[in-house]
Scaffold this active site. Structure first.
Site: not given
Ligand code: EPU
Length: 417
Positions: A117, A305, A93, A22-23, A397, A122-123, A125-126
């Site tokens: 979430c 995960d 996301r 998936k990812n 999902r 889960r920012p 900024d990076q």
């Protein structure tokens, strides 16, 4: 609303094929935005998240659809909008990964902020730090991230934390930037390596993926490409954990076992007999299992995960185990549900202390996120009596036909509408 009903205590045995990752698929689909012409991806899992990415690509103006049972075809040449709306990004996301490619192609992009979430804040900024290093100007406007640049140019920077999608976002943008980009403290996950391979097929010049330092030499244009998506290492680990929790004997196929090492090591430490070849792995339980200490970490560490799944197994192993979550700050939503099933777990900050019980008990439980639901299904496989997992849309999902796969191994599991 669908739910999954499991009658536990069946020992799983047999062979099963792992679906595509998936990812990886989501990152490659975002990368297709960079190419002139058609991208064909094979071995794409039929999942809600993949559907969501197809929908987003279409909303941007791309041609994007299934062209076979597990094949998608995307043509980004027709993309006419560089805006990813809230309604689509909020669903998933990973949609935020279109930011880098849109910026690189159009010099500007407007993508909804994904927000937090169930598993943490889960920012982003990076992601933004990386794009800024390539010369992008960033503005946050009413819940949207607006990035723009007159000229995207190579840059050198270091991520402050290891971020998978952040690394991927910047790699994609840097592929079309002017000059060389060096990313330090890059994520080393297999999905980063697979994206680098795919970008190479599109005509990009990326080296070092899989190490913590990635170098990208920007090129003027990229083409569409064909690619076979690798097997999903988290689905693979989940199926092996299902074998462990039912004290079974399961062989998984179509998986690069080198991406599973930390998971296989933990399952061996647990006392299971684990064998692996280049594209398969087998787990068999033929004796008592041992309690464990598990700490999640970025690759090559033990994957976050796979945290809920190993916790389900350890809940059934005599003795004291500790599972520490170091990647996300709030990824213990499955713990109260495991407790409903009789698990003995005490939370203390980022650590869950478990004392294994003889038998879990079937109970109605609620899935809160994707991997939590996988953990609950595993617990249900081992529990006495019926477990009803509600809100299974979470599992859809990220796991294709999970109940059919488990049933083919001997589980008593069914979906009810
Ligand atoms: N982080 C920041 N700032 C950023 C980005 C990340 O502080 O700008 C923090 C996160 O809050 C987290 C840590 O860095 O604490 C690692 O997060 P990362 O960015 O690596 O996660 P991600 O790229 O958003 C991907 C997977 C997740 C998986 C994580 C970690 C995809 C689509 N998602 O997310 O997968 O848990 O890497 O391996 O690739 C799942 O499949 O169930 C799933 C959640």
């Amino acid at each position: 609303m669908d739910r999954i009903v499991i009658r536990g205590e069946a020992r799983l045995e047999g062979e099963v094929q792992v679906s595509g990752s998936k990812n990886s698929a989501l990152a490659l689909m975002a990368a297709s935005i960079l190419g002139q012409g058609e991208t064909r991806l094979r071995n794409v899992p039929r999942l809600r998240d993949v559907e969501a990415m197809l929908e987003l690509l279409r909303a941007l103006g791309a041609k994007a659809d299934w062209s076979g049972a597990h094949q998608v075809c995307i043509d980004g040449s027709t993309i006419s909008s560089a805006e990813a709306p809230y309604d689509l990004v909020r669903k998933m996301r990973a949609s935020f990964m279109v930011l880098g490619p849109l910026l690189a192609r159009f010099g500007t992009a407007r993508v909804s902020e994904p927000g937090g979430c169930a598993i943490g804040v889960r920012p982003i900024d990076q992601h933004l730090k990386g794009l800024e290093a390539l010369g992008a100007k960033i503005r946050l406007d009413h819940g949207y991230v607006e990035v723009s640049t007159t000229e995207l140019r190579g840059g050198r920077f270091a991520f402050d934390v290891s971020t998978v999608n952040g690394t991927q976002n910047v790699m994609m943008a840097a592929s079309l930037a002017d000059g060389e980009t060096i990313i330090e403290n890059a994520a080393q996950e297999p999905e980063v390596v697979e994206l680098a391979e795919f970008l190479g097929r599109m005509g990009a010049d990326v080296s070092g993926a899989g190490s913590d330092r990635i170098r990208i030499r920007g090129v003027a244009s990229l083409r569409g490409a064909a690619h076979q998506v690798s097997g999903d290492r988290i689905e693979a680990g989940t199926l092996l954990a299902a074998a462990a929790i039912t004290r079974g004997d399961v062989t998984i196929r179509q998986i690069d076992s080198s991406t599973l090492e930390s998971t296989l090591d933990k399952l061996r430490e647990l006392g299971a007999v684990v064998e692996a070849g280049p594209d398969w792995a087998r787990l068999k339980v033929d004796g008592p299992l041992q309690p464990l200490q598990v700490v999640t970490a970025p690759f090559p560490g033990y994957p976050t995960d796979m945290q809920a799944q190993i916790m389900a197994v350890l809940a059934t192993v005599e003795g004291s185990s500790v599972v520490t979550e170091r990647v996300f700050e709030n990824r213990f939503m499955h713990v109260p549900e495991f407790q409903r099933m009789g698990a003995d777990i005490t939370l203390s900050g980022r650590a869950a202390h478990l004392r294994g019980v003889d038998r879990l008990m079937g109970a109605p439980v609620m899935a809160t996120d994707l991997r939590a639901s996988a953990g609950l299904i595993l617990a249900g496989l081992a529990a006495r009596g019926d477990t009803i997992v509600n809100r299974v849309y979470h599992i859809d999902r990220g796991y294709e036909r999970i109940e059919e796969k488990l049933r083919s191994l001997g589980a008593e599991i069914r979906r009810e509408g």
